[in-house]
Design a protein around this motif. Sequence first.
Motif, mmCIF file in Angstrom:
data_model
loop_
_atom_site.group_PDB
_atom_site.id
_atom_site.type_symbol
_atom_site.label_atom_id
_atom_site.label_comp_id
_atom_site.label_asym_id
_atom_site.label_seq_id
_atom_site.Cartn_x
_atom_site.Cartn_y
_atom_site.Cartn_z
ATOM 1 N N LYS A 481 -117.558 -4.400 22.894
ATOM 2 C CA LYS A 481 -118.180 -4.766 21.625
ATOM 3 C C LYS A 481 -118.869 -3.557 20.973
ATOM 4 O O LYS A 481 -119.183 -3.591 19.779
ATOM 5 C CB LYS A 481 -119.186 -5.901 21.827
ATOM 6 C CG LYS A 481 -118.556 -7.234 22.214
ATOM 7 C CD LYS A 481 -117.744 -7.796 21.064
ATOM 8 C CE LYS A 481 -117.230 -9.193 21.368
ATOM 9 N NZ LYS A 481 -118.272 -10.229 21.329
ATOM 10 N N SER A 482 -119.094 -2.506 21.769
ATOM 11 C CA SER A 482 -119.688 -1.295 21.193
ATOM 12 C C SER A 482 -118.720 -0.642 20.215
ATOM 13 O O SER A 482 -119.131 -0.100 19.178
ATOM 14 C CB SER A 482 -120.061 -0.310 22.309
ATOM 15 O OG SER A 482 -120.982 -0.888 23.205
ATOM 16 N N ASP A 483 -117.415 -0.670 20.541
ATOM 17 C CA ASP A 483 -116.412 -0.163 19.597
ATOM 18 C C ASP A 483 -116.330 -1.023 18.347
ATOM 19 O O ASP A 483 -116.059 -0.522 17.247
ATOM 20 C CB ASP A 483 -115.041 -0.112 20.276
ATOM 21 C CG ASP A 483 -114.897 1.066 21.224
ATOM 22 O OD1 ASP A 483 -115.721 1.983 21.145
ATOM 23 O OD2 ASP A 483 -113.953 1.053 22.036
ATOM 24 N N VAL A 484 -116.579 -2.331 18.501
ATOM 25 C CA VAL A 484 -116.564 -3.236 17.344
ATOM 26 C C VAL A 484 -117.665 -2.842 16.367
ATOM 27 O O VAL A 484 -117.464 -2.824 15.149
ATOM 28 C CB VAL A 484 -116.724 -4.704 17.795
ATOM 29 C CG1 VAL A 484 -116.798 -5.638 16.588
ATOM 30 C CG2 VAL A 484 -115.594 -5.106 18.720
ATOM 31 N N TYR A 485 -118.855 -2.505 16.914
ATOM 32 C CA TYR A 485 -119.961 -2.074 16.057
ATOM 33 C C TYR A 485 -119.577 -0.803 15.293
ATOM 34 O O TYR A 485 -119.793 -0.705 14.081
ATOM 35 C CB TYR A 485 -121.205 -1.836 16.906
ATOM 36 C CG TYR A 485 -122.406 -1.402 16.091
ATOM 37 C CD1 TYR A 485 -123.299 -2.339 15.575
ATOM 38 C CD2 TYR A 485 -122.645 -0.052 15.844
ATOM 39 C CE1 TYR A 485 -124.390 -1.943 14.816
ATOM 40 C CE2 TYR A 485 -123.729 0.358 15.085
ATOM 41 C CZ TYR A 485 -124.597 -0.597 14.569
ATOM 42 O OH TYR A 485 -125.687 -0.206 13.818
ATOM 43 N N SER A 486 -119.011 0.174 16.005
ATOM 44 C CA SER A 486 -118.635 1.428 15.352
ATOM 45 C C SER A 486 -117.601 1.187 14.248
ATOM 46 O O SER A 486 -117.678 1.792 13.166
ATOM 47 C CB SER A 486 -118.074 2.408 16.385
ATOM 48 O OG SER A 486 -119.031 2.690 17.384
ATOM 49 N N PHE A 487 -116.669 0.275 14.510
ATOM 50 C CA PHE A 487 -115.660 -0.034 13.503
ATOM 51 C C PHE A 487 -116.290 -0.686 12.283
ATOM 52 O O PHE A 487 -115.898 -0.422 11.136
ATOM 53 C CB PHE A 487 -114.580 -0.950 14.101
ATOM 54 C CG PHE A 487 -113.549 -1.387 13.108
ATOM 55 C CD1 PHE A 487 -112.597 -0.508 12.614
ATOM 56 C CD2 PHE A 487 -113.523 -2.700 12.643
ATOM 57 C CE1 PHE A 487 -111.649 -0.914 11.693
ATOM 58 C CE2 PHE A 487 -112.575 -3.116 11.716
ATOM 59 C CZ PHE A 487 -111.639 -2.222 11.240
ATOM 60 N N GLY A 488 -117.300 -1.557 12.505
ATOM 61 C CA GLY A 488 -117.993 -2.186 11.387
ATOM 62 C C GLY A 488 -118.679 -1.155 10.508
ATOM 63 O O GLY A 488 -118.643 -1.244 9.268
ATOM 64 N N MET A 489 -119.323 -0.170 11.119
ATOM 65 C CA MET A 489 -119.965 0.893 10.342
ATOM 66 C C MET A 489 -118.920 1.690 9.552
ATOM 67 O O MET A 489 -119.162 2.074 8.404
ATOM 68 C CB MET A 489 -120.752 1.822 11.276
ATOM 69 C CG MET A 489 -121.907 1.131 11.992
ATOM 70 S SD MET A 489 -123.171 0.462 10.880
ATOM 71 C CE MET A 489 -123.981 1.957 10.333
ATOM 72 N N LEU A 490 -117.754 1.911 10.193
ATOM 73 C CA LEU A 490 -116.669 2.627 9.492
ATOM 74 C C LEU A 490 -116.199 1.839 8.272
ATOM 75 O O LEU A 490 -115.978 2.409 7.197
ATOM 76 C CB LEU A 490 -115.513 2.867 10.465
ATOM 77 C CG LEU A 490 -114.307 3.641 9.954
ATOM 78 C CD1 LEU A 490 -113.671 4.439 11.090
ATOM 79 C CD2 LEU A 490 -113.246 2.716 9.367
ATOM 80 N N LEU A 491 -116.066 0.509 8.411
ATOM 81 C CA LEU A 491 -115.642 -0.313 7.279
ATOM 82 C C LEU A 491 -116.631 -0.223 6.122
ATOM 83 O O LEU A 491 -116.241 -0.111 4.949
ATOM 84 C CB LEU A 491 -115.488 -1.772 7.716
ATOM 85 C CG LEU A 491 -114.225 -2.170 8.463
ATOM 86 C CD1 LEU A 491 -114.255 -3.661 8.771
ATOM 87 C CD2 LEU A 491 -112.989 -1.844 7.641
ATOM 88 N N LEU A 492 -117.930 -0.263 6.442
ATOM 89 C CA LEU A 492 -118.932 -0.209 5.384
ATOM 90 C C LEU A 492 -118.924 1.147 4.687
ATOM 91 O O LEU A 492 -119.185 1.239 3.482
ATOM 92 C CB LEU A 492 -120.312 -0.508 5.975
ATOM 93 C CG LEU A 492 -120.472 -1.939 6.530
ATOM 94 C CD1 LEU A 492 -121.836 -2.107 7.182
ATOM 95 C CD2 LEU A 492 -120.276 -2.972 5.428
ATOM 96 N N GLU A 493 -118.623 2.206 5.421
ATOM 97 C CA GLU A 493 -118.514 3.516 4.788
ATOM 98 C C GLU A 493 -117.279 3.579 3.897
ATOM 99 O O GLU A 493 -117.296 4.236 2.844
ATOM 100 C CB GLU A 493 -118.449 4.606 5.855
ATOM 101 C CG GLU A 493 -119.784 4.828 6.550
ATOM 102 C CD GLU A 493 -119.749 6.015 7.495
ATOM 103 O OE1 GLU A 493 -120.835 6.554 7.792
ATOM 104 O OE2 GLU A 493 -118.650 6.420 7.927
#
Length: 612
Positions: A481-493
């Motif tokens: 789920k840590s990768d899921v968080y990083s992906f979410g931040m990437l989407l917002l950027e």
Amino acid sequence: MDRYLSLFLFLFMTLFAEMRGRRDECMTSNPCSDQGPLIQFPFRLKDQPRHCGYPGFELSCTENNQTMLELPVSVKLLVKNIKYKSREIIVQDPDNCLARQLRNLNFAASPFYFKFELDFTFFINCSSYETLGHGYSPYLYYPIPCLSVPGNSVHAVWSSSPFNLLDLSSCRRLYNSSVPGNRDSGDFMFNGSAFSLKWSKSICRSCPEGGKICRLKKSNSTEPETECIKGVLKKIIVTGAIFGFFLLVLVIVALYRVYKSNKLEREYRINVKKFLQDYEALKPSRYSYSDIKRITNQFKDKLGQGGYGIVYKGKLSDEVFVAVKILNNSQGNGEEFINEVATIGTIHHVNVVRLVGFCADGFKRALIYEYLPNESLEKFIFSKADKNYSLSWKKLQEIAIGISKGIEYLHQGCDQRILHFDIKPHNILLDHNFNPKISDFGLAKLCSKEQSAVSMTVIRGTMGYIAPEVLSRNFGNVSYKSDVYSFGMLLLEMVGGRKNIDVSVESTSQVYFPEWIYNHLDHGEELLIRIEEEEDAKIAKKLAIVGLSCIQWYPVDRPSMKTVVQMLEGEGDKLTMPPNPFASRVPSKTNLSKAGRAFQQELAIISELEQN
């Protein structure tokens, strides 16, 4: 090819049948023998159709294969030659006794006449040679040995001879006749030699001039009528020309097919050989440092540089380009190198960069990746001033879906689960079609799919993309789920076209973009970020909602990557707003803006520690 061959055989058989039919019907050769005369209109053989020849010009073949001309009445002569242009036929008496046949000859019923003719010659049966006036000119009479018998000789007397000079008292007139003669030599052809017959009627005179042949019309008229038809020879020439042209085309086609077949075979061998070379080059292989220098052309083309080392462009073959990362030996203990080779060296996915090879030559280490010409996603979402690097919202959505599928493959598609721990725009590379590929597995960890948590001795990741549980166990265990968080931040950027966190800015409340997005969507406000069309607004909203779902503070509240893929591929209108990730659920935090600032403060401290 078979169709052309069938057509070729059909034309050949048609031409052969026509030629054979023509030859059988009106033969234009020497049918009696090879040495015989050419027989063509107006002559014909008796067994040929009547239209093949003119009346009175019938010929036949003898038992000895000689050509015979039969004249009225029952006069038969052997044909030696026929001269069609001068309308002349050369004949010879078969028994060398022309005088015997001249008695029955009736030129009135024949189209022929003597070429040179002496009229009213008398044939006299005399008891003795002396009766004709011994001593007189021999040109007045001619002995006929073939008709004479002992004691009763036969002579021919020229009708205009001075008969008073001859004693004909013992002779008797047998018959009158016309005799062929040659005024130049005085030879009246009684010696069995060949002589000429002429025909005066000009029949179809214009036919040969027009390249045609003459024949009788097939009609019921009593008076024979002729017609000109296209000659077999001309038909043969025309048909032969067509036939030859077709044959030439057939030969060219056959040669072309042979050439093409050989060419395809050569190309096949070359392609197979090239494929094997490329395949050998593309599978992860170990290279020496001298190979690395050769591949990079002595490190000529530099692509980029970072804390990990320098990346150069290289070439394995004429069409296989690679990116060669020379690792910095001054940092780390080789774990990044081991992680890269151990993870992506054994997996293949369209959204994961492919490791082509590696180098571990003494202290020199290098990684060789497939070359992606459009470099990283970071260049396209953070370059606001340069329109050449801007991407449409549809393309951004496709990139987001591709990245999510790549991460989902790492989490569920491999024998062991691969946790990347460094998902960010810089590590997303784009190929020539802007298809995304996840790269840089230096911080990756392997774990079993049944393992719900992984142990962490050091913090892994990049500021702004690190999940809260990596920094503090108060938020939960470190997991996929840590990768899921990083992906979410990437989407917002990707939505904002800017970095979410900039620790260099003092007023952090103004730069924490995820919280700003959530507030706008929660109040039903449009984002209005680089929006030009209504469809763009829907895509931006979908990406934002999915991103906010992925950056929930607690891992248990985040969706799996499989669910993320479904959300991105589904209808945006069906998505619901996630809980506020900045609410009081964060331990010891009661204010939304305080939550964001507190988290950023932790990140700033870590960043400062890393710099020191």
